[in-house]
Write an enzyme that holds these catalytic residues in place. Sequence first.
Site, PDB file in Angstrom:
ATOM      1  N   PRO A  39      28.202  95.599  -0.365  1.00 20.86           N
ATOM      2  CA  PRO A  39      29.580  95.163  -0.580  1.00 20.86           C
ATOM      3  C   PRO A  39      29.745  93.654  -0.773  1.00 20.86           C
ATOM      4  O   PRO A  39      29.031  92.872  -0.148  1.00 20.86           O
ATOM      5  CB  PRO A  39      30.307  95.613   0.693  1.00 20.86           C
ATOM      6  CG  PRO A  39      29.233  95.780   1.713  1.00 20.86           C
ATOM      7  CD  PRO A  39      28.012  96.221   0.954  1.00 20.86           C
ATOM      8  N   ASN A  40      30.654  93.322  -1.635  1.00 17.63           N
ATOM      9  CA  ASN A  40      31.068  91.941  -1.929  1.00 17.63           C
ATOM     10  C   ASN A  40      30.045  91.154  -2.736  1.00 17.63           C
ATOM     11  O   ASN A  40      30.313  90.021  -3.145  1.00 17.63           O
ATOM     12  CB  ASN A  40      31.424  91.174  -0.638  1.00 17.63           C
ATOM     13  CG  ASN A  40      32.563  91.829   0.105  1.00 17.63           C
ATOM     14  OD1 ASN A  40      33.602  92.093  -0.490  1.00 17.63           O
ATOM     15  ND2 ASN A  40      32.376  92.137   1.374  1.00 17.63           N
ATOM     16  N   ARG A  52      32.129  83.861  -4.515  1.00 18.99           N
ATOM     17  CA  ARG A  52      32.220  84.091  -3.077  1.00 18.99           C
ATOM     18  C   ARG A  52      31.402  83.073  -2.289  1.00 18.99           C
ATOM     19  O   ARG A  52      30.181  82.951  -2.517  1.00 18.99           O
ATOM     20  CB  ARG A  52      31.656  85.491  -2.838  1.00 18.99           C
ATOM     21  CG  ARG A  52      31.567  85.888  -1.417  1.00 18.99           C
ATOM     22  CD  ARG A  52      30.731  87.143  -1.257  1.00 18.99           C
ATOM     23  NE  ARG A  52      30.677  87.466   0.141  1.00 18.99           N
ATOM     24  CZ  ARG A  52      29.730  88.180   0.698  1.00 18.99           C
ATOM     25  NH1 ARG A  52      28.757  88.672  -0.039  1.00 18.99           N
ATOM     26  NH2 ARG A  52      29.752  88.397   1.983  1.00 18.99           N
ATOM     27  N   TYR A  71      26.017  81.556  -0.587  1.00 21.27           N
ATOM     28  CA  TYR A  71      25.409  82.499  -1.527  1.00 21.27           C
ATOM     29  C   TYR A  71      25.121  81.917  -2.906  1.00 21.27           C
ATOM     30  O   TYR A  71      24.622  82.634  -3.776  1.00 21.27           O
ATOM     31  CB  TYR A  71      26.308  83.748  -1.644  1.00 21.27           C
ATOM     32  CG  TYR A  71      26.588  84.387  -0.301  1.00 21.27           C
ATOM     33  CD1 TYR A  71      25.545  84.822   0.510  1.00 21.27           C
ATOM     34  CD2 TYR A  71      27.889  84.519   0.185  1.00 21.27           C
ATOM     35  CE1 TYR A  71      25.788  85.385   1.757  1.00 21.27           C
ATOM     36  CE2 TYR A  71      28.139  85.087   1.429  1.00 21.27           C
ATOM     37  CZ  TYR A  71      27.083  85.514   2.215  1.00 21.27           C
ATOM     38  OH  TYR A  71      27.320  86.069   3.445  1.00 21.27           O
ATOM     39  N   ASN A 117      19.812  94.839  -0.577  1.00 21.47           N
ATOM     40  CA  ASN A 117      20.607  93.890   0.190  1.00 21.47           C
ATOM     41  C   ASN A 117      21.847  94.655   0.640  1.00 21.47           C
ATOM     42  O   ASN A 117      22.801  94.786  -0.124  1.00 21.47           O
ATOM     43  CB  ASN A 117      21.003  92.679  -0.664  1.00 21.47           C
ATOM     44  CG  ASN A 117      21.798  91.663   0.151  1.00 21.47           C
ATOM     45  OD1 ASN A 117      22.165  91.926   1.298  1.00 21.47           O
ATOM     46  ND2 ASN A 117      22.060  90.506  -0.429  1.00 21.47           N
ATOM     47  N   ALA A 144      27.059  93.222   4.331  1.00 13.35           N
ATOM     48  CA  ALA A 144      27.628  93.377   5.684  1.00 13.35           C
ATOM     49  C   ALA A 144      27.162  94.673   6.358  1.00 13.35           C
ATOM     50  O   ALA A 144      27.091  94.745   7.585  1.00 13.35           O
ATOM     51  CB  ALA A 144      29.144  93.330   5.614  1.00 13.35           C
ATOM     52  N   ASP A 184      19.555 105.550   8.429  1.00 11.72           N
ATOM     53  CA  ASP A 184      19.115 106.944   8.446  1.00 11.72           C
ATOM     54  C   ASP A 184      18.718 107.419   7.052  1.00 11.72           C
ATOM     55  O   ASP A 184      17.776 108.203   6.909  1.00 11.72           O
ATOM     56  CB  ASP A 184      20.219 107.849   9.012  1.00 11.72           C
ATOM     57  CG  ASP A 184      20.338 107.738  10.530  1.00 11.72           C
ATOM     58  OD1 ASP A 184      19.464 107.106  11.156  1.00 11.72           O
ATOM     59  OD2 ASP A 184      21.305 108.290  11.086  1.00 11.72           O
ATOM     60  N   GLU A 191      13.935  94.659   2.454  1.00 10.45           N
ATOM     61  CA  GLU A 191      15.289  94.165   2.748  1.00 10.45           C
ATOM     62  C   GLU A 191      15.407  92.730   2.258  1.00 10.45           C
ATOM     63  O   GLU A 191      14.532  91.909   2.557  1.00 10.45           O
ATOM     64  CB  GLU A 191      15.493  94.228   4.275  1.00 10.45           C
ATOM     65  CG  GLU A 191      16.805  93.627   4.749  1.00 10.45           C
ATOM     66  CD  GLU A 191      16.923  93.639   6.286  1.00 10.45           C
ATOM     67  OE1 GLU A 191      15.996  94.138   6.975  1.00 10.45           O
ATOM     68  OE2 GLU A 191      17.934  93.118   6.782  1.00 10.45           O
ATOM     69  N   HIS A 214      18.086  89.226   1.668  1.00 13.35           N
ATOM     70  CA  HIS A 214      19.355  88.530   1.893  1.00 13.35           C
ATOM     71  C   HIS A 214      19.285  87.181   1.208  1.00 13.35           C
ATOM     72  O   HIS A 214      18.255  86.488   1.292  1.00 13.35           O
ATOM     73  CB  HIS A 214      19.613  88.317   3.389  1.00 13.35           C
ATOM     74  CG  HIS A 214      19.683  89.600   4.144  1.00 13.35           C
ATOM     75  ND1 HIS A 214      20.781  90.416   4.117  1.00 13.35           N
ATOM     76  CD2 HIS A 214      18.759  90.232   4.917  1.00 13.35           C
ATOM     77  CE1 HIS A 214      20.547  91.491   4.852  1.00 13.35           C
ATOM     78  NE2 HIS A 214      19.321  91.408   5.342  1.00 13.35           N
ATOM     79  N   SER A 240      21.219  84.538   2.043  1.00 15.40           N
ATOM     80  CA  SER A 240      21.259  83.530   3.105  1.00 15.40           C
ATOM     81  C   SER A 240      20.256  83.903   4.191  1.00 15.40           C
ATOM     82  O   SER A 240      19.779  85.043   4.238  1.00 15.40           O
ATOM     83  CB  SER A 240      22.677  83.450   3.689  1.00 15.40           C
ATOM     84  OG  SER A 240      23.021  84.684   4.301  1.00 15.40           O
ATOM     85  N   ARG A 292      22.691  82.021  11.036  1.00 15.70           N
ATOM     86  CA  ARG A 292      24.155  82.004  10.907  1.00 15.70           C
ATOM     87  C   ARG A 292      24.808  82.546  12.185  1.00 15.70           C
ATOM     88  O   ARG A 292      24.262  82.379  13.259  1.00 15.70           O
ATOM     89  CB  ARG A 292      24.543  82.788   9.652  1.00 15.70           C
ATOM     90  CG  ARG A 292      23.952  82.170   8.375  1.00 15.70           C
ATOM     91  CD  ARG A 292      24.345  82.926   7.139  1.00 15.70           C
ATOM     92  NE  ARG A 292      25.793  82.951   6.971  1.00 15.70           N
ATOM     93  CZ  ARG A 292      26.416  83.773   6.123  1.00 15.70           C
ATOM     94  NH1 ARG A 292      25.722  84.619   5.382  1.00 15.70           N
ATOM     95  NH2 ARG A 292      27.733  83.733   6.013  1.00 15.70           N
ATOM     96  N   ARG A 340      25.155  88.295  12.691  1.00 17.10           N
ATOM     97  CA  ARG A 340      24.334  88.520  11.489  1.00 17.10           C
ATOM     98  C   ARG A 340      22.843  88.611  11.812  1.00 17.10           C
ATOM     99  O   ARG A 340      22.034  88.991  10.990  1.00 17.10           O
ATOM    100  CB  ARG A 340      24.553  87.406  10.470  1.00 17.10           C
ATOM    101  CG  ARG A 340      25.905  87.474   9.819  1.00 17.10           C
ATOM    102  CD  ARG A 340      26.036  86.452   8.710  1.00 17.10           C
ATOM    103  NE  ARG A 340      27.422  86.072   8.558  1.00 17.10           N
ATOM    104  CZ  ARG A 340      28.316  86.761   7.847  1.00 17.10           C
ATOM    105  NH1 ARG A 340      27.978  87.837   7.178  1.00 17.10           N
ATOM    106  NH2 ARG A 340      29.575  86.345   7.791  1.00 17.10           N
TER     107      ARG A 340
HETATM  108  C1  DQA Z   1      24.033  88.837   3.081  1.00 13.64           C
HETATM  109  C2  DQA Z   1      24.236  88.400   4.537  1.00 13.64           C
HETATM  110  C3  DQA Z   1      25.241  89.299   5.224  1.00 13.64           C
HETATM  111  O1  DQA Z   1      25.402  88.886   6.581  1.00 13.64           O
HETATM  112  C4  DQA Z   1      26.581  89.223   4.534  1.00 13.64           C
HETATM  113  O2  DQA Z   1      27.504  90.100   5.133  1.00 13.64           O
HETATM  114  C5  DQA Z   1      26.485  89.444   3.069  1.00 13.64           C
HETATM  115  C6  DQA Z   1      25.342  88.917   2.331  1.00 13.64           C
HETATM  116  C7  DQA Z   1      23.115  87.864   2.310  1.00 13.64           C
HETATM  117  O3  DQA Z   1      22.669  88.249   1.233  1.00 13.64           O
HETATM  118  O4  DQA Z   1      22.875  86.738   2.752  1.00 13.64           O
HETATM  119  O5  DQA Z   1      27.394  89.987   2.463  1.00 13.64           O
HETATM  120  O6  DQA Z   1      23.399  90.104   3.074  1.00 13.64           O
END
Ligand code: DQA
Length: 159
Positions: A10-11, A18, A23, A74, A77, A87, A98, A100, A102, A107, A111
């Site tokens: 998401p996002n 953003r 990011y 990724n 959140a 799961d 995985e 990310h 950031s 942080r 997180r």
């Molecule tokens: C994120 C880090 C998460 O804590 C955050 O909610 C994101 C992006 C990252 O790519 O740094 O939406 O996954």
Amino acid sequence: MARILVLHGPNLNLLGIREPEHYGTLRLSEIDRQISDLAGKEGVAVEIFQSNSEGALVDRIQQALGKFDALVINPAAYTHTSIAIRDAILSVGIPTIEVHLSNIHSREAFRRTSLISDVVVGQVSGFGPQSYLLGFLGAIEYLRGPVQIRKGRKKGEGK
Ligand code: DQA
């Protein structure tokens, strides 16, 4: 040919707009283009999917069974909240990396917890858009075979 599925949570569709201090300013479409270029160079097949919905991400992970050899995700959140995504990864048993943008460990305290970090091959966090490329290369290397880490030798030690 190895097949890798890249999932954005998401996002992440708002990358570029953003919170650029966390990011960066690159848009998701540009990151996706770089991932596709890398896949072409490495000779692997890639599919990329973004969703703001937890269920849609779970569906895509389930549908990856038998179709993909590795996942690069990724979860954004959902990293910190989603037992359902954890799961799903465990259910399909597909090696997962995985990523990310950031460094989630530097942080806010909430997180620092990833609900998937103990069920993935590894985590890449903090390299901005490069995290995706490093994670993608990690997936390819993992599929190519065990990583051999040569221990450094001290001066004067034999070969
Ligand atoms: C994120 C880090 C998460 O804590 C955050 O909610 C994101 C992006 C990252 O790519 O740094 O939406 O996954």
